[in-house]
Write a protein that holds these residues in place. Structure first.
Motif, PDB file in Angstrom:
ATOM      1  N   LYS A  90       0.829  -1.205   0.000  1.00  0.00           N
ATOM      2  CA  LYS A  90       0.000   0.000   0.000  1.00  0.00           C
ATOM      3  C   LYS A  90       0.862   1.254   0.000  1.00  0.00           C
ATOM      4  CE  LYS A  90      -3.632   2.455   0.006  1.00  0.00           C
ATOM      5  NZ  LYS A  90      -4.493   2.482  -1.194  1.00  0.00           N
ATOM      6  N   LEU A 143       1.569   5.092  -2.532  1.00  0.00           N
ATOM      7  CA  LEU A 143       1.418   6.418  -1.942  1.00  0.00           C
ATOM      8  C   LEU A 143       2.703   7.238  -1.942  1.00  0.00           C
ATOM      9  CD1 LEU A 143      -0.778   5.467   1.178  1.00  0.00           C
ATOM     10  CD2 LEU A 143      -1.555   6.342  -1.028  1.00  0.00           C
ATOM     11  N   GLU A 160     -10.313   6.435   3.804  1.00  0.00           N
ATOM     12  CA  GLU A 160     -10.092   6.963   2.458  1.00  0.00           C
ATOM     13  C   GLU A 160      -9.074   6.136   1.678  1.00  0.00           C
ATOM     14  OE1 GLU A 160      -8.480  11.110   0.346  1.00  0.00           O
ATOM     15  OE2 GLU A 160      -8.835  11.021   2.509  1.00  0.00           O
ATOM     16  N   GLU A 161      -7.981   5.740   2.334  1.00  0.00           N
ATOM     17  CA  GLU A 161      -6.909   4.979   1.682  1.00  0.00           C
ATOM     18  C   GLU A 161      -6.673   3.668   2.437  1.00  0.00           C
ATOM     19  OE1 GLU A 161      -5.295   5.419  -1.022  1.00  0.00           O
ATOM     20  OE2 GLU A 161      -5.502   7.523  -1.588  1.00  0.00           O
TER      21      GLU A 161
END
Length: 533
Positions: free
Chosen positions: A65, A69, A251-252
């Protein structure tokens, strides 16, 4: 990046991957000496391995993840650095407790390298051309797996080195990998507001770790059907249920639940779990079969797995080249999972007298199947998901494969232990030996060298005959992966790399913003913008 830069960066990444995978296997032959010198216990023996496994498995999706980002290059450097620090500290350990803690730090770096190398390769090369690089990746994984026990045995047996060098030996290679990555890897960094799901990451890591602790200790420290088992399973399920709820709200999310709306991702994940259980769970017991049942040394036992390594290298290299040439991949997944199933079922027929040439052929079939399945499952997912989800999706597949493998080692080990005990009891009774006597009830690996020759032969034969059941269960699980793969829908392989797709998407979004800000009526755009649209 030019093609030359990509190849140089690939060398650095594969070197880092080699060192990481080597660390997982090099310690196996050194552990008895380490535990003896540091005055450890049998439980600590297990945890020296489990600590690394827990840390790497639980953090794999988190690394993935983060790669969506922040800078992938920075994350690769961080994971190599963590691994190197953990290796040095592990080599300096003065107690088994210290060693277990430092092995966990190694596991954090290992989890990053397992996830990030595949993700960075996907960012540099398109799905269509990625196939030709599967051979080198499979070679690194296979050679590190086989070479680890051999190198570890040699280091421990060399008086002027000692067991601490099983941890130090990878440090120079890791430093070289860090330098190569720094000089050659040059991926674009997308600047955007970063919202990191710390709650989800903590809950996923805690839930997975709890369940892995359960499958690692159950059957050894407490019964499978006991109060402690029910507590750990319940706690793990509750933590993961809360994690799923959190992931659906933030949100993420670390593992976006929307990924599983895609059939390919869902089925590839299910297949990866089955492949992980079959691959790790089945392969781990090969060394035990060769050394205990057949009486070979650790070095020879490692060499006897070469047919599986060769089969994997050939099939992954050939299938990767053909995928790049023709752009078709599903057929290789189907054939590979079928070959893997056949290989396991063939191995389920072996006993302590099976000719080694025959065992070698069975291993070659198994390796050929694994070579076609492992990397191509990740390729299928990478080809389906949006470029912004490339890291998350890739690490999710790797995460579930590692999770399946961790569970498989413990569960299949418990099955083997029970079956071998029953076979040993039957064998001793057939010889007229009282199984309740000291020589009968306590016969096993812990005192194999002290047992009377007749009793030791029964124990060795029991391991040789009992291992077949492990491979039979692994074969059934491989069939489950075949079933999932059959229903995956084949899509045309993209010809753009992950970064090229992301750049194009951002350019289109920026163009749309310019048009909306300028309020340009439709049909009155400049010719170059219209053509691009």
């Amino acid at each position: 990046m030019t093609h030359k830069q990509k190849i140089e960066a690939l060398v650095g990444l594969l070197l880092g991957m080699f060192v990481a995978f080597l660390s997982s296997t090099i310690v196996s032959n050194a552990l008895p000496t380490i535990i003896t010198e540091l005055h450890g216990t049998q439980d600590q023996y297990t945890w020296v391995v489990t600590a690394t496994l827990l840390a790497s498995t639980a953090t794999t999706p988190i690394w993935g993840k983060f790669s969506d980002l922040v800078s992938k290059k920075l994350l690769v450097q961080l994971s190599i650095t963590l691994f190197t620090i953990g290796s040095v500290l592990a080599g300096l350990s003065q107690s088994v407790g210290m060693l277990i803690g430092f092995r966990a730090i190694q596991g954090l770096g290992l989890g990053g390298l397992q996830a990030l190398v595949i993700i960075v390769i996907a960012a540099m090369f398109s799905p269509r051309e990625r196939g030709r690089y599967q051979g080198p990746i499979a070679a690194v994984m296979s050679i590190a797996t086989v070479a680890g026990p051999l190198i570890g045995g040699v280091i421990v047996d060399t008086s002027w080195l000692g067991w601490r060098w099983t941890f130090f030996v990878g440090v120079p290679l890791a430093v070289i990998a860090l330098i190569v990555v720094q000089r050659t890897l040059n991926l674009p960094v997308v600047k955007k507001d970063v919202s990191i799901d710390y709650a989800g990451a903590t809950l996923i890591a805690a839930g997975v770790s709890t369940l892995l602790i359960w499958v690692t200790l159950a059957g050894k420290n407490f019964d499978w059907a006991s109060g402690m088992s029910f507590f750990l399973v319940g706690l793990g399920i509750v933590l993961l249920a809360v994690a799923i709820w959190v992931e659906s709200k933030v949100e993420e999310p670390i593992i976006p639940l929307r990924l599983f709306r895609d059939r390919t991702t869902t089925l590839a994940t299910l297949a990866s779990i089955a492949v992980g259980v079959a691959m790790f769970g089945g392969a781990v017991f090969l060394g035990q079969y060769f050394q205990i049942a057949r009486g070979y040394s650790p070095t020879v036992a490692g060499l006897l797995t070469l047919p599986m390594v060769i089969g994997s290298l050939l099939s992954s290299g050939i299938s990767g080249s053909l995928i790049t040439k023709f752009g078709r991949w599903k057929g290789f997944l189907v054939v590979g999972s079928l070959a893997m199933s056949v290989g396991f079922f063939l191995l389920s027929t072996i006993d302590h007298t099976t000719p080694m040439m025959q065992v070698g052929f069975f291993l070659f079939v198994l390796g050929a199947g694994m070579g076609m399945v492992m990397q191509n499952l990740v390729l299928a997912v990478q080809n389906t998901v949006a470029p912004s989800d490339l890291g998350t999706a890739s690490s999710t597949v790797s995460f579930f494969r590692s999770l399946g493998g961790a569970a498989g080692v413990s569960v299949l080990g418990a099955v083997l232990s029970t079956h071998v005990a029953n076979l040993t009891t039957s064998g001793l009774s057939a010889l007229g030996i009282d199984v309740s006597s000291a020589g009968g009830s306590s016969a096993g690996l812990s005192n194999l060298k002290e047992l009377p020759e007749a009793v030791a032969d029964v124990v060795r034969a029991s391991y040789g005959d009992g291992t077949a059941r492990i491979f039979f269960i692994a074969g059934i699980l491989a069939l489950l992966s075949l079933f999932a793969i059959v229903f995956i829908k084949e899509t045309v392989l993209r010809t753009e790399s992950g970064d090229e797709q992301l750049t194009a998407k951002l350019a289109a979004a920026e163009e749309a913003d310019i048009e909306s800000e300028g309020a340009v009526p439709a049909g009155m755009l400049p010719a170059d913008v219209s053509s691009r649209r």
